[in-house]
Design a protein around this motif. Structure first.
Motif: not given
Length: 302
Positions: A69, A72, A120, A122, A126, A128-132
């Protein structure tokens, strides 16, 4: 404690139970429901009567704070910054449940103390992380621009040039109405004409005091270096033109073109070297002996 079992009357009827048993079962079912509701109310009463609970900090989410993370978030920060402007990882904070923010040092020369902020998150389950979002935010000791000041408050004496117009101040404490309004437009217009004012507002007492203080403490007051070395005060100078109104007791206008204060307001105890009644000291005339002519001297022309 095991939950209470509710016996329904229709269950007894279906097995051929006597009518008395059915009636007792119905009464028991009502009592059981009432007892359960009372117990729930009593259990909830202390929580309602107690103090408001402080929201607990969100738990650390390993998926959002691990190295993957962080890498990322670092790539996201580099995506909005110029090359070489993203520094080391400073810290990570859990903002909410399944939402974290990574902070990186900003290396831009004009932004000391600022941080690149990357959020970040999720979804549930989930892995894995996702960028906000990504931002550039000031940190502790960051260099910030001065607080914005409205145009009317930014003006300083000397800022007004040709064509400039100052904003109107309706409730200016330095001004007051030039006449007493009667409510009759015709009467008010006649009053203004007869008094010769022609101005809706004039200086208030506070306005006169502010102006007098500024003039008296300025370069045309008694404290200036020119006044301290003056041979006499302006009050005795023929070029001194007294002002009208209350301010004439202390101030006037200089009308001497040779004076450094020509055309400006001066105080009575101000002064300069161009005073009308003083004279520069006259030097003593130099004594020159009469010439001596030697008629017997021979001058060679060679």
């Amino acid at each position: 404690m095991a939950p209470a079992t509710r016996v329904r009357p229709e269950d007894l009827v279906s097995v051929g139970a006597p009518a008395e048993a059915v009636e007792a079962a119905a009464q028991g079912a009502v009592d059981t429901e009432a007892t359960a509701e009372a117990t729930s109310a009593e259990a909830a009463a202390p929580a309602r009567a107690g103090r408001t609970r402080t929201p607990r900090a969100p738990k650390t989410d390993k998926v959002l704070v691990d190295d993957a993370a962080q890498e990322l978030a670092l790539e996201a920060a580099r995506g909005i910054a110029q090359p070489g402007m993203v520094g080391d990882h400073v810290r990570v904070e859990m903002t909410a449940e399944r939402l974290a923010t990574h902070y990186f040092a900003c290396l831009a020369p004009g932004y000391p103390g600022w941080l690149w902020s990357v959020s970040v998150a999720r979804a549930p389950r989930q892995k894995f992380a996702t960028v906000c979002e990504t931002n550039l935010l000031p940190g502790e000791g960051a260099l910030l621009s001065p607080e914005w000041v409205p145009y009317a408050e930014r003006l300083a004496p000397g800022d007004i040039g040709p064509g400039d117009v100052t904003p109107f101040v309706a409730d200016d404490p330095l001004l007051e109405a030039g006449f007493e309004a009667t409510g009759d437009e015709d009467v008010d217009q006649v009053a203004v004409f007869e008094l010769g004012l022609g101005r809706p507002r004039v200086l208030s007492g506070e306005g006169r005091e502010v102006a007098a203080t500024r003039w008296y403490d300025g370069e045309n007051g008694p404290g200036s270096e020119t006044a301290k070395q003056a041979p006499a005060p302006c009050a005795t100078c023929g070029f001194f033109v007294p002002m009208s109104g209350v301010l004439r007791q202390v101030f006037g206008v200089c009308a001497n073109e040779w004076s450094p204060s020509d055309g400006t307001v001066v105080s009575l105890d101000h002064g300069c070297g161009a005073h009308s009644e003083v004279d520069a000291p006259q030097p003593e005339p130099e004594k020159v002996d009469p010439p001596v002519v030697d008629d017997l001297a021979v001058v060679s022309l060679d």
